[in-house]
Design an enzyme around this catalytic site. Structure first.
Site, mmCIF file in Angstrom:
data_model
loop_
_atom_site.group_PDB
_atom_site.id
_atom_site.type_symbol
_atom_site.label_atom_id
_atom_site.label_comp_id
_atom_site.label_asym_id
_atom_site.label_seq_id
_atom_site.Cartn_x
_atom_site.Cartn_y
_atom_site.Cartn_z
ATOM 1 N N ARG A 91 51.771 29.928 -40.496
ATOM 2 C CA ARG A 91 52.665 30.169 -39.346
ATOM 3 C C ARG A 91 52.909 31.664 -39.146
ATOM 4 N NH1 ARG A 91 51.693 25.669 -36.948
ATOM 5 N NH2 ARG A 91 52.790 23.852 -37.724
ATOM 6 N N LYS A 129 57.337 26.860 -35.444
ATOM 7 C CA LYS A 129 57.056 25.426 -35.411
ATOM 8 C C LYS A 129 57.059 24.843 -36.818
ATOM 9 C CE LYS A 129 53.555 22.100 -34.018
ATOM 10 N NZ LYS A 129 52.190 21.908 -33.534
#
Length: 141
Positions: A91, A129
């Site tokens: 991420r 996310k």
């Protein structure tokens, strides 16, 4: 020189600092490696026959934490890493920007302790996310 292990996935390439004798400077080495990789990529032409195409741009991201590792597969065995640390590192890369190094707060704290001369600047809190809100940092600035 860097004593790193390269791990490939279907979507990207990950470099891990899995070495037999883990020293107390692992975050420093990953940060320095990231700076050098960005610099090297920026010297590679996109098209050697068309200078106007510019140079390769990549984005980097890293996180520091525990992982689980194992060899997966019998026909084509691969050494794989699993766990939240791997997902968070991914991420950090995917939320980075071109020609930038992005890291999590735990990684930033380690870099600051292990390499006081390495610039670490707050990016602020971003939505990541699967993680929610995270305070993240730019490295090498």
């Amino acid at each position: 020189m860097y004593r790193k292990l390269s791990l490939s996935t279907s979507s990207s390439n990950h470099v891990s600092n899995l070495v037999k004798d883990q020293s107390d400077d692992h975050a420093r080495r990953i940060a320095e490696f990231s700076v050098d990789v960005l610099r090297a990529a920026g010297e590679v032409p996109v098209d050697t026959e068309d200078a106007t195409a510019g140079f390769v741009s990549i984005r980097c991201g890293f996180h520091s934490g525990p992982v689980v590792a194992n060899v997966v597969g019998s026909r084509n065995p691969r050494y794989c890493l699993f766990g939240d640390t791997v997902n968070t590192a991914s991420r950090m890369e995917s939320h980075s920007l071109r020609d930038r190094i992005h890291c999590s707060e735990p990684a930033a704290e380690l870099v600051r302790r292990q390499h006081a001369g390495m610039g670490v600047r707050s990016r602020g809190v971003i939505s990541v996310k699967g993680k929610g809100s995270m305070h993240t940092y730019w490295v090498g600035e």
